[in-house]
Design an enzyme around this catalytic site. Structure first.
Site, PDB file in Angstrom:
ATOM      1  N   LYS A  48       0.600  -1.093   0.049  1.00 56.12           N
ATOM      2  CA  LYS A  48      -0.023  -0.133  -0.001  1.00 56.12           C
ATOM      3  C   LYS A  48       0.919   1.193  -0.143  1.00 56.12           C
ATOM      4  O   LYS A  48       2.001   1.155   0.270  1.00 56.12           O
ATOM      5  CB  LYS A  48      -0.958   0.002   1.119  1.00 56.12           C
TER       6      LYS A  48
ATOM      7  N   ARG B 144      -1.339 -14.973   4.197  1.00 54.31           N
ATOM      8  CA  ARG B 144      -1.863 -14.161   5.165  1.00 54.31           C
ATOM      9  C   ARG B 144      -1.278 -14.384   6.641  1.00 54.31           C
ATOM     10  O   ARG B 144      -1.305 -13.397   7.476  1.00 54.31           O
ATOM     11  CB  ARG B 144      -3.416 -15.079   5.267  1.00 54.31           C
TER      12      ARG B 144
ATOM     13  N   THR C  92      -5.483  -8.018  10.393  1.00 57.37           N
ATOM     14  CA  THR C  92      -5.895  -6.510   9.470  1.00 57.37           C
ATOM     15  C   THR C  92      -5.406  -5.307  10.530  1.00 57.37           C
ATOM     16  O   THR C  92      -4.799  -4.654  10.131  1.00 57.37           O
ATOM     17  CB  THR C  92      -7.201  -6.724   9.198  1.00 57.37           C
TER      18      THR C  92
ATOM     19  N   ASN D   7      -2.351  -0.004   7.020  1.00 55.02           N
ATOM     20  CA  ASN D   7      -1.906  -1.199   7.443  1.00 55.02           C
ATOM     21  C   ASN D   7      -0.720  -1.963   6.608  1.00 55.02           C
ATOM     22  O   ASN D   7      -0.542  -3.159   6.360  1.00 55.02           O
ATOM     23  CB  ASN D   7      -3.056  -2.145   7.967  1.00 55.02           C
TER      24      ASN D   7
ATOM     25  N   HIS E 127      -1.946  -5.420   1.524  1.00 54.53           N
ATOM     26  CA  HIS E 127      -3.060  -6.382   1.532  1.00 54.53           C
ATOM     27  C   HIS E 127      -2.840  -7.555   0.915  1.00 54.53           C
ATOM     28  O   HIS E 127      -1.863  -7.841   0.059  1.00 54.53           O
ATOM     29  CB  HIS E 127      -4.308  -5.722   0.349  1.00 54.53           C
TER      30      HIS E 127
ATOM     31  N   GLU F 295      -9.120 -11.262  -7.432  1.00 59.99           N
ATOM     32  CA  GLU F 295      -8.090 -10.268  -7.147  1.00 59.99           C
ATOM     33  C   GLU F 295      -7.182 -10.151  -8.318  1.00 59.99           C
ATOM     34  O   GLU F 295      -6.627  -8.875  -8.826  1.00 59.99           O
ATOM     35  CB  GLU F 295      -7.789 -10.372  -5.857  1.00 59.99           C
TER      36      GLU F 295
HETATM   37  P1  CMP Z   1      -7.251  -4.718   3.571  1.00 61.49           P
HETATM   38  O1  CMP Z   1      -6.525  -6.229   4.081  1.00 61.49           O
HETATM   39  O2  CMP Z   1      -6.828  -4.107   2.455  1.00 61.49           O
HETATM   40  O3  CMP Z   1      -8.760  -4.938   3.302  1.00 61.49           O
HETATM   41  C1  CMP Z   1      -9.652  -4.002   3.932  1.00 61.49           C
HETATM   42  C2  CMP Z   1      -9.083  -2.872   4.320  1.00 61.49           C
HETATM   43  O4  CMP Z   1      -9.928  -1.799   4.925  1.00 61.49           O
HETATM   44  C3  CMP Z   1      -7.959  -3.061   5.282  1.00 61.49           C
HETATM   45  O5  CMP Z   1      -7.064  -3.997   4.771  1.00 61.49           O
HETATM   46  C4  CMP Z   1      -7.943  -1.824   6.239  1.00 61.49           C
HETATM   47  O6  CMP Z   1      -6.917  -0.968   5.464  1.00 61.49           O
HETATM   48  C5  CMP Z   1      -9.279  -1.039   5.913  1.00 61.49           C
HETATM   49  N1  CMP Z   1      -9.859  -1.229   7.069  1.00 61.49           N
HETATM   50  C6  CMP Z   1     -10.562  -2.123   7.866  1.00 61.49           C
HETATM   51  N2  CMP Z   1     -11.221  -1.666   8.858  1.00 61.49           N
HETATM   52  C7  CMP Z   1     -10.963  -0.652   8.971  1.00 61.49           C
HETATM   53  C8  CMP Z   1     -11.368   0.383   9.968  1.00 61.49           C
HETATM   54  N3  CMP Z   1     -12.174   0.087  10.889  1.00 61.49           N
HETATM   55  N4  CMP Z   1     -10.990   1.702   9.813  1.00 61.49           N
HETATM   56  C9  CMP Z   1     -10.139   2.033   8.764  1.00 61.49           C
HETATM   57  N5  CMP Z   1      -9.686   1.188   7.771  1.00 61.49           N
HETATM   58  C10 CMP Z   1     -10.123   0.136   7.956  1.00 61.49           C
END
Ligand code: CMP
Length: 147
Positions: free
Chosen positions: A9, A85, A91, A112, A115, A126
């Site tokens: 990201k 994963r 996450t 984070n 992905h 995907e």
């Molecule tokens: P990702 O694994 O890319 O899949 C969904 C994304 O949504 C996740 O990582 C986070 O970056 C984002 N995400 C999920 N929950 C939240 C939250 N409560 N606040 C902000 N971002 C979120």
């Protein structure tokens, strides 16, 4: 043999962590079969995070994902989806286990770092979303013989 999708990201790019994270994937003996940098447009983000569109944090997530390019990787290996994963961690970085990428490099759920597809079915969708068929390379790697 499975193939999964990873997105490094925008914060990975901003913090100069592409090499470190790719090295961790390679060190695990996984095989990188596709790799490219992309600036994500509205359409691909809306499709990728369709299931989060009604969430209050969606506009912030979208802005973050467009704040710099991402690096997309297609990664193959035995049980690649689960393995990646596990390597990425939960996450929410606060819940990620020590030693995982999110534990080591991320602090907040909204930035984070990485992905990774969450199931073989999701990975298939995907990979098609981020890679053209010809962008995924088919080749034999020396480690294919031992892992
Ligand atoms: P990702 O694994 O890319 O899949 C969904 C994304 O949504 C996740 O990582 C986070 O970056 C984002 N995400 C999920 N929950 C939240 C939250 N409560 N606040 C902000 N971002 C979120």
């Amino acid at each position: 043999m499975q193939t999964t999708l990873i997105l490094l990201k925008p914060d990975t790019i901003q913090r100069g962590l592409i090499g470190e994270i790719v090295a961790r994937i390679e060190r695990k003996w996984l095989k990188i079969v596709g790799l490219k940098m992309m600036q994500l447009n509205d359409a691909i983000i809306n499709e990728h995070y369709d299931f989060l569109m009604s969430k209050p944090f969606f506009p912030m997530l979208k802005a973050y994902m467009q704040s710099a390019p991402v690096v997309a990787l297609a990664v193959s290996g035995n049980d690649a989806v689960k393995t990646i994963r596990t390597l990425t961690g939960a996450t929410n970085p606060a819940e990620a286990l020590p030693g995982t990428i999110r534990w080591d490099y991320a602090l907040t759920i909204d930035a984070n770092i990485i992905h990774a597809s969450d199931s073989p079915e999701t990975a298939e969708k995907e990979l098609k979303r981020f890679f053209k068929e010809w962008e995924i390379c088919e080749f034999e790697k020396i480690t294919d013989k031992v892992v």
